[in-house]
Design an enzyme around this catalytic site. Structure first.
Site, PDB file in Angstrom:
ATOM      1  N   TYR A 130     -14.864  36.829  34.733  1.00 49.52           N
ATOM      2  CA  TYR A 130     -13.960  35.923  35.463  1.00 49.52           C
ATOM      3  C   TYR A 130     -13.213  35.020  34.500  1.00 49.52           C
ATOM      4  CZ  TYR A 130     -12.538  31.601  37.775  1.00 49.52           C
ATOM      5  OH  TYR A 130     -11.822  30.498  38.174  1.00 49.52           O
ATOM      6  N   LYS A 169      -9.155  34.736  33.495  1.00 49.21           N
ATOM      7  CA  LYS A 169      -8.342  33.518  33.662  1.00 49.21           C
ATOM      8  C   LYS A 169      -7.723  33.118  32.324  1.00 49.21           C
ATOM      9  CE  LYS A 169      -7.934  31.240  36.916  1.00 49.21           C
ATOM     10  NZ  LYS A 169      -6.931  31.304  38.019  1.00 49.21           N
ATOM     11  N   THR A 197      -8.722  27.110  34.931  1.00 41.86           N
ATOM     12  CA  THR A 197     -10.064  26.554  35.083  1.00 41.86           C
ATOM     13  C   THR A 197     -10.628  26.061  33.754  1.00 41.86           C
ATOM     14  OG1 THR A 197     -12.350  27.203  35.548  1.00 41.86           O
ATOM     15  CG2 THR A 197     -10.869  28.965  34.933  1.00 41.86           C
ATOM     16  N   ASP A 198     -11.559  25.128  33.837  1.00 39.80           N
ATOM     17  CA  ASP A 198     -12.219  24.658  32.608  1.00 39.80           C
ATOM     18  C   ASP A 198     -13.076  25.759  31.981  1.00 39.80           C
ATOM     19  OD1 ASP A 198     -14.268  24.707  34.520  1.00 39.80           O
ATOM     20  OD2 ASP A 198     -14.885  22.624  34.215  1.00 39.80           O
ATOM     21  N   GLU A 199     -13.374  26.814  32.780  1.00 41.14           N
ATOM     22  CA  GLU A 199     -14.244  27.875  32.252  1.00 41.14           C
ATOM     23  C   GLU A 199     -13.602  28.630  31.089  1.00 41.14           C
ATOM     24  OE1 GLU A 199     -16.481  30.263  34.931  1.00 41.14           O
ATOM     25  OE2 GLU A 199     -16.578  28.705  36.441  1.00 41.14           O
ATOM     26  N   TYR A 226     -30.453  29.056  40.257  1.00 45.20           N
ATOM     27  CA  TYR A 226     -30.508  29.965  39.105  1.00 45.20           C
ATOM     28  C   TYR A 226     -31.247  29.299  37.945  1.00 45.20           C
ATOM     29  CZ  TYR A 226     -26.557  32.415  41.401  1.00 45.20           C
ATOM     30  OH  TYR A 226     -25.721  33.080  42.286  1.00 45.20           O
TER      31      TYR A 226
HETATM   32  P1  NAD Z   1     -10.869  31.262  46.638  1.00 46.16           P
HETATM   33  O1  NAD Z   1     -11.628  32.458  46.199  1.00 46.16           O
HETATM   34  O2  NAD Z   1     -11.434  30.360  47.678  1.00 46.16           O
HETATM   35  O3  NAD Z   1      -9.426  31.718  47.166  1.00 46.16           O
HETATM   36  C1  NAD Z   1      -8.667  32.691  46.527  1.00 46.16           C
HETATM   37  C2  NAD Z   1      -7.530  33.107  47.464  1.00 46.16           C
HETATM   38  O4  NAD Z   1      -6.696  34.049  46.761  1.00 46.16           O
HETATM   39  C3  NAD Z   1      -7.995  33.794  48.755  1.00 46.16           C
HETATM   40  O5  NAD Z   1      -7.273  33.302  49.851  1.00 46.16           O
HETATM   41  C4  NAD Z   1      -7.666  35.266  48.512  1.00 46.16           C
HETATM   42  O6  NAD Z   1      -7.385  35.991  49.704  1.00 46.16           O
HETATM   43  C5  NAD Z   1      -6.434  35.160  47.618  1.00 46.16           C
HETATM   44  N1  NAD Z   1      -6.236  36.361  46.773  1.00 46.16           N
HETATM   45  C6  NAD Z   1      -7.172  36.994  46.013  1.00 46.16           C
HETATM   46  N2  NAD Z   1      -6.623  38.056  45.418  1.00 46.16           N
HETATM   47  C7  NAD Z   1      -5.298  38.092  45.794  1.00 46.16           C
HETATM   48  C8  NAD Z   1      -4.215  38.954  45.497  1.00 46.16           C
HETATM   49  N3  NAD Z   1      -4.366  40.014  44.692  1.00 46.16           N
HETATM   50  N4  NAD Z   1      -3.006  38.671  46.043  1.00 46.16           N
HETATM   51  C9  NAD Z   1      -2.855  37.614  46.860  1.00 46.16           C
HETATM   52  N5  NAD Z   1      -3.855  36.778  47.204  1.00 46.16           N
HETATM   53  C10 NAD Z   1      -5.076  37.013  46.663  1.00 46.16           C
HETATM   54  O7  NAD Z   1     -10.547  30.475  45.296  1.00 46.16           O
HETATM   55  P2  NAD Z   1     -10.424  28.896  45.030  1.00 46.16           P
HETATM   56  O8  NAD Z   1     -11.757  28.350  44.755  1.00 46.16           O
HETATM   57  O9  NAD Z   1      -9.566  28.297  46.074  1.00 46.16           O
HETATM   58  O10 NAD Z   1      -9.629  28.921  43.644  1.00 46.16           O
HETATM   59  C11 NAD Z   1      -8.210  28.919  43.617  1.00 46.16           C
HETATM   60  C12 NAD Z   1      -7.746  28.941  42.180  1.00 46.16           C
HETATM   61  O11 NAD Z   1      -8.265  27.818  41.480  1.00 46.16           O
HETATM   62  C13 NAD Z   1      -8.224  30.161  41.399  1.00 46.16           C
HETATM   63  O12 NAD Z   1      -7.173  30.585  40.557  1.00 46.16           O
HETATM   64  C14 NAD Z   1      -9.395  29.646  40.576  1.00 46.16           C
HETATM   65  O13 NAD Z   1      -9.502  30.382  39.376  1.00 46.16           O
HETATM   66  C15 NAD Z   1      -8.963  28.228  40.318  1.00 46.16           C
HETATM   67  N6  NAD Z   1     -10.061  27.236  40.128  1.00 46.16           N
HETATM   68  C16 NAD Z   1     -11.051  27.106  41.053  1.00 46.16           C
HETATM   69  C17 NAD Z   1     -12.017  26.113  40.888  1.00 46.16           C
HETATM   70  C18 NAD Z   1     -13.109  25.912  41.897  1.00 46.16           C
HETATM   71  O14 NAD Z   1     -14.000  25.091  41.649  1.00 46.16           O
HETATM   72  N7  NAD Z   1     -13.121  26.580  43.024  1.00 46.16           N
HETATM   73  C19 NAD Z   1     -11.969  25.291  39.761  1.00 46.16           C
HETATM   74  C20 NAD Z   1     -10.950  25.466  38.832  1.00 46.16           C
HETATM   75  C21 NAD Z   1      -9.980  26.432  39.042  1.00 46.16           C
HETATM   76  O1  TDX Z   2     -26.767  30.474  44.557  1.00 51.99           O
HETATM   77  C1  TDX Z   2     -26.393  29.842  43.546  1.00 51.99           C
HETATM   78  N1  TDX Z   2     -27.328  29.217  42.768  1.00 51.99           N
HETATM   79  C2  TDX Z   2     -27.012  28.529  41.635  1.00 51.99           C
HETATM   80  O2  TDX Z   2     -27.911  27.977  40.969  1.00 51.99           O
HETATM   81  C3  TDX Z   2     -24.994  29.736  43.142  1.00 51.99           C
HETATM   82  C4  TDX Z   2     -23.935  30.403  43.956  1.00 51.99           C
HETATM   83  C5  TDX Z   2     -24.714  29.042  42.006  1.00 51.99           C
HETATM   84  N2  TDX Z   2     -25.677  28.464  41.245  1.00 51.99           N
HETATM   85  C6  TDX Z   2     -25.296  27.726  40.023  1.00 51.99           C
HETATM   86  C7  TDX Z   2     -24.432  28.482  39.041  1.00 51.99           C
HETATM   87  C8  TDX Z   2     -23.577  27.399  38.426  1.00 51.99           C
HETATM   88  O3  TDX Z   2     -24.271  26.811  37.343  1.00 51.99           O
HETATM   89  O4  TDX Z   2     -24.519  26.614  40.437  1.00 51.99           O
HETATM   90  C9  TDX Z   2     -23.437  26.354  39.533  1.00 51.99           C
HETATM   91  C10 TDX Z   2     -22.115  26.447  40.283  1.00 51.99           C
HETATM   92  O5  TDX Z   2     -21.931  27.797  40.629  1.00 51.99           O
HETATM   93  P1  TDX Z   2     -20.612  28.289  41.438  1.00 51.99           P
HETATM   94  O6  TDX Z   2     -20.484  27.495  42.682  1.00 51.99           O
HETATM   95  O7  TDX Z   2     -20.686  29.773  41.524  1.00 51.99           O
HETATM   96  O8  TDX Z   2     -19.431  27.801  40.471  1.00 51.99           O
HETATM   97  P2  TDX Z   2     -19.096  28.087  38.925  1.00 51.99           P
HETATM   98  O9  TDX Z   2     -19.713  29.346  38.454  1.00 51.99           O
HETATM   99  O10 TDX Z   2     -19.411  26.835  38.170  1.00 51.99           O
HETATM  100  O11 TDX Z   2     -17.497  28.313  39.002  1.00 51.99           O
HETATM  101  C11 TDX Z   2     -16.679  27.464  39.845  1.00 51.99           C
HETATM  102  O12 TDX Z   2     -16.028  26.483  39.071  1.00 51.99           O
HETATM  103  C12 TDX Z   2     -15.026  26.911  38.190  1.00 51.99           C
HETATM  104  C13 TDX Z   2     -15.651  28.293  40.591  1.00 51.99           C
HETATM  105  O13 TDX Z   2     -16.295  29.287  41.366  1.00 51.99           O
HETATM  106  C14 TDX Z   2     -14.645  28.909  39.657  1.00 51.99           C
HETATM  107  O14 TDX Z   2     -13.642  29.596  40.384  1.00 51.99           O
HETATM  108  C15 TDX Z   2     -14.010  27.808  38.860  1.00 51.99           C
HETATM  109  O15 TDX Z   2     -13.134  28.330  37.890  1.00 51.99           O
END
Ligand code: NAD
Ligand code: TDX
Length: 339
Positions: A153, A157, A125-127, A210
């Protein structure tokens, strides 16, 4: 070609499985997922009957189980999406983040070493780069930006990324890492900003923003992320990190207002609540490397992607209403009840 996709019952992993089975009908895809609160087997129902697909309920930390699966399937590649992914939950309870995101990654890579693979891909992730100031729009994250994390988190990562690179250098494991910005699209779990706001707005419930809502995220349609990972698997250079992002920076408050407008709901639903602890101000990816080396460019513009996403949530109410009707209510009350 057999690809093991971990975390495939979650948001991005499921979209990736649909993309791969659609584009490469001759590939075998094995999905390994623990089915935590974030994993939904129903999401994978469109591919459950595909003879080239197999689902296995397993924890990536379960070394014996993972080794047994490698013995059965001998995957050529592993793409690791499995993670605890929600920043707010990591602030409440960091432990499971370290367990799954770091130790789980280690188990998968040990299995890769033991049984041999052509590629281990870590979805990061970019985080891991921390955040950028709002008053320096010229600054973007490149692959050279130092790791500088803010939340449990992102620290977990980043630790996993370091371990992946260590396995490459020490053991010669053929790895790649991608670091993507915020994704949005179908099957996004309702605890995250965009689906949470859509679900609340449809129920005429307060929209909890937030702080002042000025934090900036760089949004990418999930399909574009999946296509980028596909390219990295087939054409990316081993040992390299690739940033993925679409130059689409948006303030949270503007996203929430856009959702209100699209759903014809009043902005008076917006409620400013206590800020997230350690809240990152701005993320912005420089995708030059993946563009110049692999020819990747995002295809879905935000204006189209967000409309498609809202449409999907309107058309698939059963999917997310089932999720938010159970244990999720307790989570919501705990996180937002007194905020
Ligand atoms: P998500 O939370 O929607 O899905 C995570 C999945 O992993 C779920 O199906 C969960 O059951 C499974 N899981 C969790 N713990 C596990 C374990 N111990 N063993 C096996 N399976 C397990 O997450 P997402 O948003 O789809 O993110 C997927 C990946 O991409 C993550 O690694 C996250 O860090 C990365 N990522 C997400 C975003 C985003 O915006 N959502 C951005 C950049 C990177
Ligand atoms: O209720 C809310 N109110 C609010 O203001 C929630 C849930 C979020 N927020 C804000 C927090 C963040 O600035 O919105 C922004 C986005 O929040 P999230 O959807 O929780 O995402 P973020 O924290 O940016 O992280 C996401 O992007 C990077 C994914 O959850 C991560 O898994 C990924 O690595």
């Amino acid at each position: 070609m057999t690809i093991l996709v971990t975390g495939g019952a979650g948001f991005i992993g499921s979209n990736f499985i649909f993309h791969m089975l659609g584009k490469y009908p001759q590939y075998r895809i094995i999905c390994l997922d623990k089915l935590t609160y974030a994993g939904n087997l129903s999401t994978l129902s469109p591919v459950m009957d595909n003879p080239n697909f197999r689902f296995v309920k397993l924890d990536i930390c379960d070394r014996e189980g993972v080794y047994q699966l490698f013995e059965e399937e001998h995957p050529d590649m592993v793409v690791n999406f499995a993670a605890e992914s929600h920043v707010d939950r990591s602030i409440e309870n960091p432990e499971v983040f370290l367990q799954t995101n770091i130790l789980g990654t280690q188990v998968l890579m040990d299995a890769c070493r033991k049984y041999g693979i052509t590629r281990y891909h870590q979805v990061s992730t970019d985080e891991v780069y921390g955040d950028l100031p709002l008053d320096r729009p010229d600054l973007l994250f490149t692959e050279e930006t130092p790791i500088h994390t803010s939340s449990p988190y992102s620290a977990s990562k980043a630790a996993a990324d370091l371990l992946v690179m260590a396995y490459h250098r020490t053991y010669g494991l053929p790895v790649t890492i991608s670091r993507c910005s915020n994704n949005y699209g179908p099957y996004h779990f309702p605890e995250k900003l965009i689906p949470l706001m859509i679900a609340n707005a449809l129920a005429d419930k307060p929209l909890p923003v937030y702080g002042e809502g000025l934090n900036v995220r760089d949004w990418l349609y999930v399909e574009d992320h999946c296509k980028a990972i596909d390219l990295i698997l087939h054409k990316g250079r081993v040992g390299e990190v690739y940033n993925i992002g679409g130059h689409n920076e948006m303030r949270n408050i503007d996203i929430v207002k856009l959702i209100c407008k699209a759903l014809d709901k009043p902005e008076s639903l917006i409620t400013y609540v206590t800020d997230r602890k350690g809240h990152d101000m701005r993320y912005a990816i420089d995708p030059t490397k993946i563009h110049t080396e692999l020819g990747w460019l995002p295809e879905t513009m935000f204006a189209d992607g967000i409309q498609k996403t809202i449409r999907w949530y309107l058309d698939n109410k059963t999917w997310w209403q089932t999720i938010i009707s159970g244990e999720y209510q307790n989570y919501y009350e705990k996180m937002y009840g007194n905020r």
